[in-house]
Scaffold this active site. Structure first.
Site, PDB file in Angstrom:
ATOM      1  N   ASN A   1       3.510   0.261   2.883  1.00 35.84           N
ATOM      2  CA  ASN A   1       2.317   0.022   2.791  1.00 35.84           C
ATOM      3  C   ASN A   1       1.732   1.412   2.006  1.00 35.84           C
ATOM      4  O   ASN A   1       2.471   2.207   1.409  1.00 35.84           O
ATOM      5  CB  ASN A   1       1.439   0.111   4.171  1.00 35.84           C
ATOM      6  CG  ASN A   1       0.139  -0.932   3.993  1.00 35.84           C
ATOM      7  OD1 ASN A   1      -0.743  -0.882   3.038  1.00 35.84           O
ATOM      8  ND2 ASN A   1      -0.002  -1.891   4.910  1.00 35.84           N
TER       9      ASN A   1
ATOM     10  N   SER B   1      -1.699  -0.891   7.720  1.00 42.21           N
ATOM     11  CA  SER B   1      -2.868  -0.465   6.770  1.00 42.21           C
ATOM     12  C   SER B   1      -3.640   0.372   7.417  1.00 42.21           C
ATOM     13  O   SER B   1      -4.079   0.552   8.593  1.00 42.21           O
ATOM     14  CB  SER B   1      -3.896  -1.429   6.634  1.00 42.21           C
ATOM     15  OG  SER B   1      -5.064  -1.197   6.099  1.00 42.21           O
TER      16      SER B   1
ATOM     17  N   PHE C   1      -9.324  -5.199   5.295  1.00 35.68           N
ATOM     18  CA  PHE C   1      -9.075  -6.611   5.490  1.00 35.68           C
ATOM     19  C   PHE C   1     -10.041  -7.168   5.294  1.00 35.68           C
ATOM     20  O   PHE C   1     -10.577  -8.463   6.280  1.00 35.68           O
ATOM     21  CB  PHE C   1      -8.549  -6.833   6.929  1.00 35.68           C
ATOM     22  CG  PHE C   1      -7.034  -6.159   7.222  1.00 35.68           C
ATOM     23  CD1 PHE C   1      -6.182  -5.691   6.349  1.00 35.68           C
ATOM     24  CD2 PHE C   1      -6.416  -5.994   8.636  1.00 35.68           C
ATOM     25  CE1 PHE C   1      -4.934  -5.187   6.470  1.00 35.68           C
ATOM     26  CE2 PHE C   1      -5.430  -5.682   8.744  1.00 35.68           C
ATOM     27  CZ  PHE C   1      -4.549  -5.292   7.888  1.00 35.68           C
TER      28      PHE C   1
ATOM     29  N   LYS D   1       5.692  -4.926   8.046  1.00 34.56           N
ATOM     30  CA  LYS D   1       5.343  -3.936   7.054  1.00 34.56           C
ATOM     31  C   LYS D   1       4.906  -2.583   7.805  1.00 34.56           C
ATOM     32  O   LYS D   1       4.144  -2.790   8.453  1.00 34.56           O
ATOM     33  CB  LYS D   1       4.100  -4.487   6.329  1.00 34.56           C
ATOM     34  CG  LYS D   1       3.884  -3.795   5.131  1.00 34.56           C
ATOM     35  CD  LYS D   1       2.857  -4.259   4.215  1.00 34.56           C
ATOM     36  CE  LYS D   1       2.529  -3.797   2.696  1.00 34.56           C
ATOM     37  NZ  LYS D   1       1.984  -4.290   1.616  1.00 34.56           N
TER      38      LYS D   1
ATOM     39  N   ASN E   1      -7.765   2.654  -1.954  1.00 36.25           N
ATOM     40  CA  ASN E   1      -8.567   1.556  -1.520  1.00 36.25           C
ATOM     41  C   ASN E   1      -9.094   1.571   0.202  1.00 36.25           C
ATOM     42  O   ASN E   1      -8.046   2.139   0.928  1.00 36.25           O
ATOM     43  CB  ASN E   1      -7.992   0.116  -1.864  1.00 36.25           C
ATOM     44  CG  ASN E   1      -7.222  -0.406  -0.728  1.00 36.25           C
ATOM     45  OD1 ASN E   1      -7.718  -1.006   0.590  1.00 36.25           O
ATOM     46  ND2 ASN E   1      -5.909  -0.317  -0.757  1.00 36.25           N
TER      47      ASN E   1
ATOM     48  N   ASN F   1       0.717 -12.554   4.546  1.00 35.97           N
ATOM     49  CA  ASN F   1       0.790 -11.185   5.146  1.00 35.97           C
ATOM     50  C   ASN F   1      -0.550 -11.353   6.287  1.00 35.97           C
ATOM     51  O   ASN F   1      -1.704 -11.533   5.881  1.00 35.97           O
ATOM     52  CB  ASN F   1       0.250 -10.383   4.199  1.00 35.97           C
ATOM     53  CG  ASN F   1       0.225  -8.707   4.744  1.00 35.97           C
ATOM     54  OD1 ASN F   1      -0.497  -8.450   5.716  1.00 35.97           O
ATOM     55  ND2 ASN F   1       0.874  -7.949   4.305  1.00 35.97           N
TER      56      ASN F   1
ATOM     57  N   ASN G   1      -6.863   1.270   7.064  1.00 34.02           N
ATOM     58  CA  ASN G   1      -8.194   1.126   6.945  1.00 34.02           C
ATOM     59  C   ASN G   1      -8.800  -0.040   7.892  1.00 34.02           C
ATOM     60  O   ASN G   1      -9.986  -0.339   7.779  1.00 34.02           O
ATOM     61  CB  ASN G   1      -8.468   0.268   5.506  1.00 34.02           C
ATOM     62  CG  ASN G   1      -7.808   1.084   4.527  1.00 34.02           C
ATOM     63  OD1 ASN G   1      -8.216   2.100   4.255  1.00 34.02           O
ATOM     64  ND2 ASN G   1      -7.235   0.658   3.226  1.00 34.02           N
ATOM     65  N   THR G   2      -8.017  -0.230   8.943  1.00 31.68           N
ATOM     66  CA  THR G   2      -8.432  -0.774  10.086  1.00 31.68           C
ATOM     67  C   THR G   2      -8.354   0.041  11.186  1.00 31.68           C
ATOM     68  O   THR G   2      -7.070   0.186  11.625  1.00 31.68           O
ATOM     69  CB  THR G   2      -7.856  -2.222  10.509  1.00 31.68           C
ATOM     70  OG1 THR G   2      -8.015  -3.023   9.360  1.00 31.68           O
ATOM     71  CG2 THR G   2      -8.340  -2.705  11.646  1.00 31.68           C
TER      72      THR G   2
END
Length: 400
Positions: A278, A209, A147, A247, A143, A175, A211-212
């Site tokens: 993660n 994450s 966010f 995390k 994915n 979270n 993805n940011t």
């Protein structure tokens, strides 16, 4: 036989067959039959585009279209983490219910705790679609949601409503993430702590994450030190401080993990627990799916051994004094048991929930209960950090 009589009989046969099939499907659906979900319902849902299927699953849980499971958690599965009592150690990981829409429905499926989010201060749409990809042959998901969030205010309102209803007493984790364009990421986390501490059971600082842009840089020791110092100042000022988990990404080197564990031992940078791990940006050569090279975070079975090894390392580096929630590739009681032996006090599912459906929750609990008994443990807590077998260690050495 006349043709009209033949067609009347044919219609009757079709009606009876359809009704019988519907009754069978309905019965299997409502009793959470594992085989029915794995062989019929899940393959049907997988005909939808991945994000559409995700949304449908959230709505099913939101509207409680599945009945509460009948399985009663045995006493041996009862445990606690950071003084939070859990009826069982199996939670749903953040990323499934991003906006606190389905907490009650998920709890009724047998989860011991529900973690929602990641939640950002301001609403944001996330990355462009498509941004979710199934790797069916690998039982994995990639994915790059980025966010997507309804924002603090909306999510807080939903949790408050649920708490005020008086019908839910389960454990909720929130979270926290930062907005993509935020000029002050530390403030994003601090504001989340202030808002959600009164209604959450624990909070998660998500700096892992992939993805940011720039988010994972916040795991670097100097940046992390600054963030956690402010987090601790805020926590000490709250009327209702709650446990705070950090995390981490599974792609950290051993030295980077060592630096983080040293940092969180500092009084001004302490956290109450870690969540490991993660999603990963690593792409093993063993992946078979055509979507395996999509950009984003990989979760599911290919992450299992990597996250378990990281749990074991973190447990040792913190002398077993920092509770760990283990996540990554858990699809059976054995997977959960391995993470507990490595040092996890509780575990979380996500990808296996997608591929196996709600019955996986009861399956993991039953198998974990059996494994604890076979190996002479009277509780989950007794097994935490007791080490994995030499055979498993040799597998880790072979692959890593």
């Amino acid at each position: 036989m006349s043709s009209s009589k033949f067609f009347r009989k044919l219609r009757s046969l079709v009606f009876i067959s359809t009704a019988a099939t519907g009754i069978t499907f309905g019965y299997s659906y409502y009793r959470n039959d594992e085989n029915f979900f794995r062989t019929i319902l899940i393959p049907s849902i997988m005909m939808l585009e991945a994000e559409q299927a995700h949304r449908l699953a959230v709505l099913i849980c939101k509207w409680k279209l599945l009945p509460p499971v009948s399985y009663k958690d045995p006493e041996v599965l009862g445990t606690s983490i950071c003084n939070i009592s859990l009826k069982n150690p199996v939670g749903i990981a953040a990323g499934f219910d991003k906006n606190a829409e389905a907490i009650e429905g998920l709890s009724q499926l047998g989860f011991g705790f529900v973690e929602i989010g990641s939640v950002t201060p301001m609403p944001q749409a996330g990355n462009q679609k498509p941004r979710v990809f199934r790797l069916k042959e690998d039982e994995a998901i990639i994915n790059r949601y980025g966010f997507n969030s309804d924002g603090h205010e909306q999510v807080w309102h939903r949790i408050q409503q649920l708490r005020a209803s008086g019908r839910f007493e389960g454990v909720i984790g929130v979270n926290l993430g930062k907005n993509k364009t935020s000029e002050d990421p530390v403030s994003d986390y601090v504001e989340g702590l202030k808002l959600f501490s009164p209604c959450a059971d624990y909070l998660v600082i998500n700096v892992s994450s992939p993805n940011t842009p720039g988010l994972r840089d916040m795991q670097h020791k100097d940046t992390l030190k600054k963030l956690l110092t402010e987090v601790n100042k805020t926590k000490s000022s709250l009327e209702t401080p709650k446990p705070i988990f950090l995390k981490l990404a599974p792609d950290l080197t051993h030295d980077e993990l060592k630096d983080i564990c040293k940092t969180i031992k500092r009084k001004e940078c302490q956290v109450d627990g870690l969540i490991i791990s993660n999603t990963t940006i690593d792409r093993s050569v063993t992946l078979r799916s055509s979507n395996s090279q999509e950009v984003g975070g990989l979760s599911g079975r290919p992450l299992k051994e990597k996250s378990t090894r990281m749990i074991e390392d973190a447990y040792k580096l913190t002398d077993g004094k920092v509770p760990i929630i283990g996540a990554g590739g858990i699809g059976s009681g054995q997977d959960a048991y391995d993470k507990i032996l490595a040092g996890a006090s509780a575990i979380q599912l996500y990808s296996s929930f997608v591929y196996q459906g709600p019955p996986v929750v009861t399956k993991v609990k039953k198998e974990l209960d059996e494994l604890l008994g076979i190996n002479g443990y009277d509780s989950v807590a007794q097994a935490v950090g007791q080490g994995i077998t030499k055979e498993k260690r040799s597998i880790f050495s072979y692959f890593f």
